[in-house]
Structure formats: C-alpha cells, structure tokens
Design a protein around this motif. Structure first.
Motif, PDB file in Angstrom:
ATOM      1  N   LEU A 162      -8.721   8.664  -4.468  1.00 57.28           N
ATOM      2  CA  LEU A 162      -9.649   7.795  -3.948  1.00 57.28           C
ATOM      3  C   LEU A 162      -9.591   6.494  -4.192  1.00 57.28           C
ATOM      4  N   LEU A 163      -9.471   6.086  -5.541  1.00 61.27           N
ATOM      5  CA  LEU A 163      -9.268   5.140  -6.139  1.00 61.27           C
ATOM      6  C   LEU A 163      -7.942   4.238  -5.611  1.00 61.27           C
TER       7      LEU A 163
ATOM      8  N   ALA B 228      -8.107   0.886  -3.248  1.00 61.85           N
ATOM      9  CA  ALA B 228      -7.264  -0.256  -3.655  1.00 61.85           C
ATOM     10  C   ALA B 228      -6.551  -0.762  -2.398  1.00 61.85           C
ATOM     11  N   PHE B 229      -5.859   0.172  -1.583  1.00 64.14           N
ATOM     12  CA  PHE B 229      -5.017  -0.019  -0.611  1.00 64.14           C
ATOM     13  C   PHE B 229      -5.706  -0.578   0.518  1.00 64.14           C
TER      14      PHE B 229
ATOM     15  N   TYR C  13      -6.966  -5.212   3.844  1.00 63.13           N
ATOM     16  CA  TYR C  13      -8.116  -6.171   4.216  1.00 63.13           C
ATOM     17  C   TYR C  13      -7.979  -7.688   3.964  1.00 63.13           C
ATOM     18  N   ARG C  14      -7.641  -7.898   2.598  1.00 70.70           N
ATOM     19  CA  ARG C  14      -7.352  -9.383   2.072  1.00 70.70           C
ATOM     20  C   ARG C  14      -6.204  -9.891   2.965  1.00 70.70           C
ATOM     21  N   ILE C  15      -5.249  -9.163   3.036  1.00 71.98           N
ATOM     22  CA  ILE C  15      -3.940  -9.484   3.801  1.00 71.98           C
ATOM     23  C   ILE C  15      -4.351  -9.801   5.257  1.00 71.98           C
TER      24      ILE C  15
END
Length: 57
Positions: free
Chosen positions: A4-5, A9-10, A15-17
């Motif tokens: 889940l972590l 993170a993925f 999202y940021r990219i």
C-alpha cells in the motif's frame, strides 16, 4: 501494508510528473478544436427551420 505504501508513493510520483508536464505547456499552444458532431449540425438545422431561416455557411 508495504504494498500500500509503494502504491501510494507511485501514485503520488505519477501525479507530480503529470502536473509538472501540464505546467510546462506554453500559453501560446491552442487547444485541439474538434469538428462539430453531426448531431450538432442537425440540431442547428432544426432550430433554423423552426425560426424560418436558412442556415448560412
């Protein structure tokens, strides 16, 4: 729990990219204008006929 972590993170990195790519698009780029659909043309013809006016092209 670890999976889940990693998945979170993925998702965050993706999202940021994507957000960074959208921000880097210059303001001079015109959006893609799609041609009007056949349904829109038929609707306009019906509206023009109801008003007694020929559609002008």
């Amino acid at each position: 729990m670890f999976r889940l972590l990693v998945a979170g993170a993925f998702a965050y990195v993706t999202y940021r990219i994507a957000r960074k790519m959208v921000e880097n698009v210059p303001d001079t780029v015109d959006p893609l204008l799609l041609p009007p659909s056949k349904y829109d043309r038929e609707t306009l013809r019906r509206q023009s006929a109801d008003m007694g006016v020929d559609p002008q092209r």
